[in-house]
Design a protein around this motif. Structure first.
Motif, PDB file in Angstrom:
ATOM      1  N   LEU A 119       1.611   1.049   2.355  1.00 22.77           N
ATOM      2  CA  LEU A 119       1.739   1.970   1.226  1.00 22.77           C
ATOM      3  C   LEU A 119       1.338   1.293  -0.079  1.00 22.77           C
ATOM      4  N   TYR A 120       1.714   0.020  -0.235  1.00 19.70           N
ATOM      5  CA  TYR A 120       1.311  -0.724  -1.428  1.00 19.70           C
ATOM      6  C   TYR A 120      -0.216  -0.832  -1.479  1.00 19.70           C
ATOM      7  N   ALA A 121      -0.826  -1.221  -0.366  1.00 19.37           N
ATOM      8  CA  ALA A 121      -2.281  -1.388  -0.320  1.00 19.37           C
ATOM      9  C   ALA A 121      -3.005  -0.067  -0.589  1.00 19.37           C
ATOM     10  N   ALA A 122      -2.436   1.038  -0.114  1.00 19.33           N
ATOM     11  CA  ALA A 122      -3.054   2.343  -0.360  1.00 19.33           C
ATOM     12  C   ALA A 122      -2.965   2.728  -1.838  1.00 19.33           C
ATOM     13  N   ARG A 123      -1.847   2.395  -2.486  1.00 21.15           N
ATOM     14  CA  ARG A 123      -1.675   2.746  -3.901  1.00 21.15           C
ATOM     15  C   ARG A 123      -2.431   1.786  -4.818  1.00 21.15           C
ATOM     16  N   TYR A 124      -2.505   0.512  -4.438  1.00 22.73           N
ATOM     17  CA  TYR A 124      -3.110  -0.512  -5.289  1.00 22.73           C
ATOM     18  C   TYR A 124      -4.170  -1.320  -4.533  1.00 22.73           C
ATOM     19  N   PRO A 125      -5.207  -0.684  -4.001  1.00 19.45           N
ATOM     20  CA  PRO A 125      -6.188  -1.435  -3.202  1.00 19.45           C
ATOM     21  C   PRO A 125      -6.876  -2.550  -3.991  1.00 19.45           C
ATOM     22  N   GLU A 126      -7.016  -2.365  -5.285  1.00 18.41           N
ATOM     23  CA  GLU A 126      -7.677  -3.375  -6.114  1.00 18.41           C
ATOM     24  C   GLU A 126      -6.812  -4.613  -6.318  1.00 18.41           C
ATOM     25  N   ARG A 127      -5.550  -4.552  -5.935  1.00 16.67           N
ATOM     26  CA  ARG A 127      -4.617  -5.674  -6.108  1.00 16.67           C
ATOM     27  C   ARG A 127      -4.468  -6.520  -4.847  1.00 16.67           C
ATOM     28  N   ILE A 128      -5.104  -6.106  -3.747  1.00 15.45           N
ATOM     29  CA  ILE A 128      -4.960  -6.780  -2.453  1.00 15.45           C
ATOM     30  C   ILE A 128      -6.152  -7.686  -2.183  1.00 15.45           C
ATOM     31  N   GLY A 129      -5.856  -8.956  -1.867  1.00 14.14           N
ATOM     32  CA  GLY A 129      -6.883  -9.870  -1.371  1.00 14.14           C
ATOM     33  C   GLY A 129      -6.982  -9.689   0.138  1.00 14.14           C
ATOM     34  N   HIS A 130      -5.925 -10.127   0.840  1.00 13.22           N
ATOM     35  CA  HIS A 130      -5.815  -9.956   2.287  1.00 13.22           C
ATOM     36  C   HIS A 130      -4.506  -9.248   2.585  1.00 13.22           C
ATOM     37  N   LEU A 131      -4.521  -8.409   3.608  1.00 11.68           N
ATOM     38  CA  LEU A 131      -3.331  -7.706   4.061  1.00 11.68           C
ATOM     39  C   LEU A 131      -3.050  -8.125   5.494  1.00 11.68           C
ATOM     40  N   VAL A 132      -1.853  -8.658   5.735  1.00  9.13           N
ATOM     41  CA  VAL A 132      -1.454  -9.120   7.059  1.00  9.13           C
ATOM     42  C   VAL A 132      -0.263  -8.286   7.509  1.00  9.13           C
ATOM     43  N   LEU A 133      -0.388  -7.649   8.671  1.00 15.42           N
ATOM     44  CA  LEU A 133       0.695  -6.847   9.237  1.00 15.42           C
ATOM     45  C   LEU A 133       1.131  -7.502  10.544  1.00 15.42           C
ATOM     46  N   VAL A 134       2.396  -7.889  10.611  1.00 18.51           N
ATOM     47  CA  VAL A 134       2.933  -8.557  11.793  1.00 18.51           C
ATOM     48  C   VAL A 134       3.920  -7.605  12.456  1.00 18.51           C
ATOM     49  N   THR A 135       3.611  -7.204  13.670  1.00 21.91           N
ATOM     50  CA  THR A 135       4.390  -6.206  14.419  1.00 21.91           C
ATOM     51  C   THR A 135       4.877  -5.083  13.511  1.00 21.91           C
ATOM     52  N   PRO A 136       3.927  -4.383  12.878  1.00 26.97           N
ATOM     53  CA  PRO A 136       4.307  -3.408  11.857  1.00 26.97           C
ATOM     54  C   PRO A 136       4.885  -2.120  12.426  1.00 26.97           C
ATOM     55  N   SER A 137       5.721  -1.524  11.635  1.00 27.26           N
ATOM     56  CA  SER A 137       6.133  -0.144  11.857  1.00 27.26           C
ATOM     57  C   SER A 137       5.192   0.688  11.002  1.00 27.26           C
ATOM     58  N   VAL A 138       4.423   1.545  11.622  1.00 28.98           N
ATOM     59  CA  VAL A 138       3.441   2.328  10.878  1.00 28.98           C
ATOM     60  C   VAL A 138       3.889   3.779  10.692  1.00 28.98           C
ATOM     61  N   HIS A 139       5.075   4.102  11.144  1.00 31.38           N
ATOM     62  CA  HIS A 139       5.604   5.456  10.996  1.00 31.38           C
ATOM     63  C   HIS A 139       5.627   5.932   9.540  1.00 31.38           C
ATOM     64  N   PRO A 140       6.004   5.081   8.572  1.00 35.21           N
ATOM     65  CA  PRO A 140       6.055   5.533   7.185  1.00 35.21           C
ATOM     66  C   PRO A 140       4.719   6.014   6.617  1.00 35.21           C
ATOM     67  N   VAL A 141       3.616   5.611   7.221  1.00 33.80           N
ATOM     68  CA  VAL A 141       2.322   6.049   6.741  1.00 33.80           C
ATOM     69  C   VAL A 141       1.720   7.125   7.640  1.00 33.80           C
ATOM     70  N   GLY A 142       2.551   7.708   8.503  1.00 31.31           N
ATOM     71  CA  GLY A 142       2.140   8.868   9.299  1.00 31.31           C
ATOM     72  C   GLY A 142       1.328   8.545  10.534  1.00 31.31           C
ATOM     73  N   ILE A 143       1.328   7.316  10.981  1.00 31.39           N
ATOM     74  CA  ILE A 143       0.609   6.954  12.198  1.00 31.39           C
ATOM     75  C   ILE A 143       1.602   6.929  13.359  1.00 31.39           C
ATOM     76  N   GLU A 144       1.292   7.632  14.394  1.00 33.98           N
ATOM     77  CA  GLU A 144       2.144   7.632  15.590  1.00 33.98           C
ATOM     78  C   GLU A 144       1.431   6.852  16.703  1.00 33.98           C
ATOM     79  N   ILE A 145       2.145   6.009  17.372  1.00 36.45           N
ATOM     80  CA  ILE A 145       1.611   5.246  18.494  1.00 36.45           C
ATOM     81  C   ILE A 145       2.258   5.767  19.760  1.00 36.45           C
TER      82      ILE A 145
END
Length: 134
Positions: free
Chosen positions: A104-130
């Protein structure tokens, strides 16, 4: 230790470990302090880790308004930390439940992100269902 005041006046704490290029780390849980991240399995030998205690966890204060525990509002805490640290851009790691917060941070502030690392993420908050099949 870095303390700072977020957008709503809540005082938050971020722990600093290691040396090298900065990596801002968001702990999972939800509701866990950053203590369990330790030095991220030795990564502090190569990176300067900034481990955020999210509002109401660890050494960070609980907010006066419980509605501010919402993920979209906690994005503002991450932005307040970035500003406090003086970073134009930052590498951001989200673990477990904080994977959604980091996304959510990266989506709101993409210009502020160098690298984004997700470790065993929960993606439910961004509407992705696995699915189980996946």
């Amino acid at each position: 230790m870095v303390s700072f005041t977020s957008y709503d006046g809540t005082v938050l704490v971020c722990h600093e470990r290691g040396e090298g290029p900065a990596l801002v780390c968001l702990p999972g849980g939800p509701g866990r302090s950053s203590r369990y991240l330790g030095d991220l399995g030795g990564l502090a030998a190569q990176r300067r880790l900034f481990l955020l205690d999210n509002r109401g966890t660890g050494e960070s204060a609980a907010p006066l308004d419980p509605d501010t525990y919402a993920m979209d509002r906690m994005v503002a805490d991450v932005e307040a930390l970035r500003v406090r640290l003086g970073f134009e851009r930052m590498d951001l790691l989200g673990h477990s439940a904080a994977g959604g917060l980091a996304l959510l941070y990266a989506a709101r502030y993409p210009e502020r992100i160098g690298h984004l690392v997700l470790v065993t993420p929960s993606v439910h908050p961004v509407g992705i269902e696995i699915t189980d099949e996946q």
